[in-house]
Design a protein around this motif. Sequence first.
Motif, PDB file in Angstrom:
ATOM      1  N   ASN A 212       0.829  -1.196   0.000  1.00  0.00           N
ATOM      2  CA  ASN A 212       0.000   0.000   0.000  1.00  0.00           C
ATOM      3  C   ASN A 212       0.868   1.251   0.000  1.00  0.00           C
ATOM      4  OD1 ASN A 212      -2.458  -1.429   0.116  1.00  0.00           O
ATOM      5  ND2 ASN A 212      -2.244  -1.692   2.328  1.00  0.00           N
ATOM      6  N   ILE A 213       0.532   2.177  -0.872  1.00  0.00           N
ATOM      7  CA  ILE A 213       1.257   3.435  -1.012  1.00  0.00           C
ATOM      8  C   ILE A 213       0.250   4.583  -0.905  1.00  0.00           C
ATOM      9  CG2 ILE A 213       2.680   4.846  -2.550  1.00  0.00           C
ATOM     10  CD1 ILE A 213       4.073   2.382  -1.397  1.00  0.00           C
ATOM     11  N   PRO A 214       0.604   5.678  -0.214  1.00  0.00           N
ATOM     12  CA  PRO A 214      -0.325   6.801  -0.095  1.00  0.00           C
ATOM     13  C   PRO A 214      -0.779   7.316  -1.460  1.00  0.00           C
ATOM     14  CG  PRO A 214       1.512   7.079   1.399  1.00  0.00           C
ATOM     15  CD  PRO A 214       1.849   5.906   0.533  1.00  0.00           C
ATOM     16  N   ARG A 215      -2.024   7.680  -1.528  1.00  0.00           N
ATOM     17  CA  ARG A 215      -2.608   8.162  -2.775  1.00  0.00           C
ATOM     18  C   ARG A 215      -1.837   9.351  -3.334  1.00  0.00           C
ATOM     19  NH1 ARG A 215      -7.345   6.309  -4.066  1.00  0.00           N
ATOM     20  NH2 ARG A 215      -7.762   5.805  -1.887  1.00  0.00           N
ATOM     21  N   TRP A 216      -1.409  10.260  -2.444  1.00  0.00           N
ATOM     22  CA  TRP A 216      -0.708  11.467  -2.895  1.00  0.00           C
ATOM     23  C   TRP A 216       0.626  11.136  -3.550  1.00  0.00           C
ATOM     24  CZ3 TRP A 216       4.149  12.216  -1.068  1.00  0.00           C
ATOM     25  CH2 TRP A 216       4.498  11.617   0.154  1.00  0.00           C
ATOM     26  N   GLN A 217       1.251  10.040  -3.111  1.00  0.00           N
ATOM     27  CA  GLN A 217       2.552   9.666  -3.661  1.00  0.00           C
ATOM     28  C   GLN A 217       2.428   9.208  -5.114  1.00  0.00           C
ATOM     29  OE1 GLN A 217       4.583   7.022  -1.000  1.00  0.00           O
ATOM     30  NE2 GLN A 217       6.548   7.942  -1.449  1.00  0.00           N
ATOM     31  N   ILE A 218       1.383   8.444  -5.407  1.00  0.00           N
ATOM     32  CA  ILE A 218       1.140   8.016  -6.782  1.00  0.00           C
ATOM     33  C   ILE A 218       0.789   9.227  -7.649  1.00  0.00           C
ATOM     34  CG2 ILE A 218      -0.326   6.615  -8.278  1.00  0.00           C
ATOM     35  CD1 ILE A 218       1.537   4.950  -6.631  1.00  0.00           C
ATOM     36  N   ARG A 219       0.012  10.149  -7.112  1.00  0.00           N
ATOM     37  CA  ARG A 219      -0.356  11.341  -7.873  1.00  0.00           C
ATOM     38  C   ARG A 219       0.862  12.201  -8.182  1.00  0.00           C
ATOM     39  NH1 ARG A 219      -6.010  12.887  -4.676  1.00  0.00           N
ATOM     40  NH2 ARG A 219      -7.261  11.199  -5.594  1.00  0.00           N
ATOM     41  N   ASN A 220       1.800  12.262  -7.253  1.00  0.00           N
ATOM     42  CA  ASN A 220       3.048  12.997  -7.514  1.00  0.00           C
ATOM     43  C   ASN A 220       3.793  12.421  -8.700  1.00  0.00           C
ATOM     44  OD1 ASN A 220       2.813  14.952  -5.574  1.00  0.00           O
ATOM     45  ND2 ASN A 220       4.193  13.987  -4.100  1.00  0.00           N
ATOM     46  N   LEU A 221       3.817  11.089  -8.783  1.00  0.00           N
ATOM     47  CA  LEU A 221       4.485  10.441  -9.906  1.00  0.00           C
ATOM     48  C   LEU A 221       3.815  10.828 -11.221  1.00  0.00           C
ATOM     49  CD1 LEU A 221       4.958   6.906  -8.332  1.00  0.00           C
ATOM     50  CD2 LEU A 221       6.805   8.414  -9.049  1.00  0.00           C
ATOM     51  N   ARG A 222       2.504  10.854 -11.223  1.00  0.00           N
ATOM     52  CA  ARG A 222       1.772  11.180 -12.447  1.00  0.00           C
ATOM     53  C   ARG A 222       1.950  12.635 -12.866  1.00  0.00           C
ATOM     54  NH1 ARG A 222      -3.251   8.509  -9.824  1.00  0.00           N
ATOM     55  NH2 ARG A 222      -2.977   6.300 -10.293  1.00  0.00           N
ATOM     56  N   ASN A 223       2.104  13.523 -11.885  1.00  0.00           N
ATOM     57  CA  ASN A 223       2.070  14.951 -12.177  1.00  0.00           C
ATOM     58  C   ASN A 223       3.429  15.644 -12.203  1.00  0.00           C
ATOM     59  OD1 ASN A 223      -0.760  14.864 -12.293  1.00  0.00           O
ATOM     60  ND2 ASN A 223      -0.922  15.142 -10.077  1.00  0.00           N
ATOM     61  N   LYS A 224       4.498  14.927 -11.831  1.00  0.00           N
ATOM     62  CA  LYS A 224       5.804  15.577 -11.766  1.00  0.00           C
ATOM     63  C   LYS A 224       6.851  14.985 -12.710  1.00  0.00           C
ATOM     64  CE  LYS A 224       5.516  17.361  -7.036  1.00  0.00           C
ATOM     65  NZ  LYS A 224       6.160  17.417  -5.706  1.00  0.00           N
ATOM     66  N   ILE A 225       6.658  13.750 -13.137  1.00  0.00           N
ATOM     67  CA  ILE A 225       7.669  13.093 -13.960  1.00  0.00           C
ATOM     68  C   ILE A 225       7.350  13.308 -15.431  1.00  0.00           C
ATOM     69  CG2 ILE A 225       8.832  10.927 -14.478  1.00  0.00           C
ATOM     70  CD1 ILE A 225       9.289  12.042 -11.665  1.00  0.00           C
ATOM     71  N   ILE A 226       8.347  13.797 -16.155  1.00  0.00           N
ATOM     72  CA  ILE A 226       8.192  14.156 -17.568  1.00  0.00           C
ATOM     73  C   ILE A 226       9.084  13.246 -18.404  1.00  0.00           C
ATOM     74  CG2 ILE A 226       8.536  16.018 -19.252  1.00  0.00           C
ATOM     75  CD1 ILE A 226       7.932  17.972 -16.922  1.00  0.00           C
ATOM     76  N   ARG A 227       8.552  12.780 -19.534  1.00  0.00           N
ATOM     77  CA  ARG A 227       9.272  11.805 -20.353  1.00  0.00           C
ATOM     78  C   ARG A 227      10.230  12.435 -21.351  1.00  0.00           C
ATOM     79  NH1 ARG A 227       6.766   7.843 -22.279  1.00  0.00           N
ATOM     80  NH2 ARG A 227       4.811   7.937 -21.164  1.00  0.00           N
TER      81      ARG A 227
END
Length: 365
Positions: A212-227
């Motif tokens: 289990n990982i905090p919801r905010w942590q997954i959202r950070n991955l989606r919103n901060k990492i650029i390809r």
Amino acid sequence: MWGITNKRWRICRDGKFQSPINIPPQSVRFDPLLAQSLLFVSGSNSVHGDLENTGQELQFRLDSQQSGIVSLDGGPLSYTYRLSHIKLRYGEDDRHGSEHSVNGFHFAAEMQLIFYNDYLFLNYDEALGKAHGIAALSVFVQESDNDTNSEFQKLFHGLNKVAYKGEKKRVDGVNVRELLPLTHHYITYSGSLTAPPCSEGVTWILYNRPINIPRWQIRNLRNKIIRSEKERIITEPADDDVKYMRGNTRPLQHPNRKLHLWTNVRTRLEGGQGPASCSGYNDPSIMKYSINNLYTKPTISQALYQNASSPSEPITQQQKASQPIAAQEAASIDQSQLRNSLDSSQSESRTTRSHQSSINLGNGG
């Protein structure tokens, strides 16, 4: 697509053992030999390396010179494997993220620990595409409002330092074992890498319980990492198609051969006559709900699978060469007690294996 754009990656298109796959519960088969051999993740409790944005994924690669060794052996493996790197796959939303799926259900993310056989090969590159060369340990990740994993947070903290393709940051003191779920149960099958060069001969081992990982942590991955590279974003700020690394997963592959899925847990589909039966769960919505419970509830024994007798059909040597998949789970136990229980059982198993080995060597003399 990969096999068309680059001929060196032709196996990505034409391979017969490609990953990831969907795991249909009705295809589960129990292998008693797996139940007798525990899967071990052992070695250093503090490893060091670099977390890099490759443009396709976040990848933590261990420092081979300064980092301690983390090993994987037992279970379906005939050799000891050494951890090379860890990949993280995640999707655009909560329902799409893991590369593998269970009866069509995807988790928010999937962490893949990639090992190579350091008994037969000098390094990861040499082991690629070879028999017994690569083993991949998969951990499903689900979002939680309260639970957290300190090692996951340590590994993926400070995402602003790896926001753009090609950027990397140093990460020290990661305890890999604490990234894993508290369970002995798993699924295993023979597949491939999920990115070019798509090398086959990979022994996949998928834990039967997520972390289990905090919801905010997954959202950070989606919103901060650029390809894309930072320079490209500056020069082409309106090009959203190349911006965020969302949905960095390979589509499910449809094996060009009969798929063999194995488990180390003696299981039975509730309402059926054996591992391959699925009567009573013909409604897809009921099946999906049951599988969700199987992988998310702390007491898995109350979900889809129950204790049962041996499989109705004997296991042949040819089938054994393929490998397993997961099922049931132990009842809910305090995490510290379960960790101690796992450590104790692993120690006892290692002692038994060592004693048997010495006896065999003595008789051979």
